[in-house]
Design a protein around this motif. Sequence first.
Motif, PDB file in Angstrom:
ATOM      1  N   GLU A 343      39.148  32.076  24.258  1.00 56.97           N
ATOM      2  CA  GLU A 343      38.052  31.601  25.094  1.00 56.97           C
ATOM      3  C   GLU A 343      38.110  32.146  26.516  1.00 56.97           C
ATOM      4  N   LEU A 344      39.217  32.747  26.901  1.00 60.05           N
ATOM      5  CA  LEU A 344      39.391  33.266  28.267  1.00 60.05           C
ATOM      6  C   LEU A 344      39.460  34.786  28.225  1.00 60.05           C
ATOM      7  N   PRO A 345      38.398  35.481  28.591  1.00 57.38           N
ATOM      8  CA  PRO A 345      38.429  36.954  28.549  1.00 57.38           C
ATOM      9  C   PRO A 345      39.506  37.565  29.429  1.00 57.38           C
ATOM     10  N   ALA A 346      39.855  36.893  30.523  1.00 59.63           N
ATOM     11  CA  ALA A 346      40.884  37.453  31.405  1.00 59.63           C
ATOM     12  C   ALA A 346      42.228  37.525  30.695  1.00 59.63           C
ATOM     13  N   LEU A 347      42.576  36.490  29.932  1.00 58.09           N
ATOM     14  CA  LEU A 347      43.841  36.510  29.203  1.00 58.09           C
ATOM     15  C   LEU A 347      43.827  37.558  28.103  1.00 58.09           C
ATOM     16  N   VAL A 348      42.708  37.718  27.433  1.00 57.97           N
ATOM     17  CA  VAL A 348      42.609  38.765  26.411  1.00 57.97           C
ATOM     18  C   VAL A 348      42.742  40.143  27.053  1.00 57.97           C
ATOM     19  N   ALA A 349      42.169  40.312  28.245  1.00 56.66           N
ATOM     20  CA  ALA A 349      42.301  41.597  28.942  1.00 56.66           C
ATOM     21  C   ALA A 349      43.750  41.872  29.319  1.00 56.66           C
ATOM     22  N   VAL A 350      44.477  40.837  29.738  1.00 56.62           N
ATOM     23  CA  VAL A 350      45.902  41.021  30.037  1.00 56.62           C
ATOM     24  C   VAL A 350      46.662  41.427  28.780  1.00 56.62           C
ATOM     25  N   ALA A 351      46.341  40.802  27.645  1.00 53.82           N
ATOM     26  CA  ALA A 351      46.986  41.179  26.391  1.00 53.82           C
ATOM     27  C   ALA A 351      46.626  42.602  25.992  1.00 53.82           C
ATOM     28  N   ALA A 483      33.572  44.638  29.006  1.00 50.90           N
ATOM     29  CA  ALA A 483      32.994  44.282  27.709  1.00 50.90           C
ATOM     30  C   ALA A 483      33.460  42.901  27.254  1.00 50.90           C
ATOM     31  N   LEU A 484      34.707  42.545  27.546  1.00 46.67           N
ATOM     32  CA  LEU A 484      35.189  41.205  27.179  1.00 46.67           C
ATOM     33  C   LEU A 484      34.472  40.131  27.986  1.00 46.67           C
ATOM     34  N   LEU A 485      34.184  40.397  29.244  1.00 43.18           N
ATOM     35  CA  LEU A 485      33.452  39.426  30.052  1.00 43.18           C
ATOM     36  C   LEU A 485      32.014  39.273  29.578  1.00 43.18           C
TER      37      LEU A 485
END
Length: 515
Positions: A343-351, A483-485
């Motif tokens: 649910e958090l694009p920022a965390l997915v981007a960090v991954a 794109a994730l955002l």
Amino acid sequence: MTVLAATAEEWDGAAVRRFTRRATAARADTRWWTRLGDLTSGLTSAAIAVAVCGGLVSGLREQIAARPPVSSAVLPGGLTATAVAVAVAAGLVALFARLGPVSATPGVAAWWLPLPAGRRGLLRGELRRGVGLAAAAAVVVALPVVLTWTRTPGGVVTGLLAGGLLAAVAVGALVVRQAGSGTRWVPTAAGGVVAAALVGPPLLGCAAAAAGARVTWPSAPSLPVAAAGALLVVLLAAAAAVVALADRRLEQLSAGALRASGETVQYATASVFSLDTREIGRALRSPARRPRRALHWRWVRGAEHAVVAGDLAVLARSPWRWGQLTVGAALPVLAARTQGLGELPALVAVAVVLGWWTAATAVGEPSRRASSAPGADRSLPLAAAVVVRCRAVVPVAVLVVVLGVSALLVGQGTGAPLAWLALGAAAAPAWAGAAVRAGYRPDLDWSGPVVSSPIGAVPTGVGATLVRGPDVGVLGTVPVGLALLLGAVPGWLVGASLAWSLVLAAVAVTTARRD
């Protein structure tokens, strides 16, 4: 003339260790007050770090709770936490096996091992130190997993104690293996466990998301006090038995194996204190396996082809690198499929950044070897800039596939799989340039101005050298974060991402050998 030795004055291993410890303390510049101050400072820093992390986690929970659930996030947080903890634990087992776990530094090997004292008494301190470090690391790794299972104080304490005891059992078993047939196969087996733990859940999550189902994870049963106490008693007995067996096997450790492990430990420790990540990798890497059959490079027609063929051979003969590529592709998918993280694009981007940098590190091995031993490159009838460009061919070819598949699985359920595939492949040139740039980066410069830090004085230019390579990769991942955002991939974003990635790759390759 007969010379008799007074048997009452003979020293055993414990007496030698005690004498060495006292002699070292007598010649040390620090006193107990200084050590107490350092301990207080360290504990205060740790408490501040825990408080900051607790605040971040609390804020993160509030953000997760405020966001609507994502249909593609089908993995429970407990499963992901367990998988990551298993992977970290297996990595620690591989590290302990690579470093001994019982070793002898060059000083110990030169002064202690030739003594007539029993080797068991001499090395008992190393065994205790290894068991203590493993137990402390296990408690840190087990803490998030235990918190996902239970929140009661008794349950948390029981889980942490069980993790520490299991770590003691693992170290004791490694020492027994070290004294027997050796632990050469342990890092490979542990690497397989790491790959399985980090790749299996994302594949399961993707399959569940495609079927429109959610993965269930059982909750931890509440053990009665008597059952928890019995479990801890059993684990304590097992740990005591295994450690006692390892203590008896210390006498069977060969001096050559102890000396080799000690040199590795000293090399890795010096690399850690010098903040040189490349040297840490060289100290801990496993040797490349020999090919079972000869490879015929019939397509090699010139020096440029020879460089590419050499890079392919290095990658093909390193099973660890293939595991890194697989794990690097799976980490972003694991974050995107996990409830609370997807649910958090920022965390997915960090991954995404962590996973893709792991993959780039795998394909950057030829560049790191060329930087440490430049004689092979200088013997080629090619200019230095041409050799560096040739080093980027294999990383681009491999990362196009790895990053494309990773982005495709991250974007599962958005309705545009080909767009996500193209977006991931478009970022491959930037990460390939990052791998080459990091491999050819100069040595750390310790001659500049310094700043104070918890680990002592650190030159200001060290940080700029350490981020040389990852900086290009992070910039190349900006379109993926956008794109994730947005939750989708606009048509113009793929073309812009490819152009941006090519520019970054050109800059990275051009400045790779510049000091």
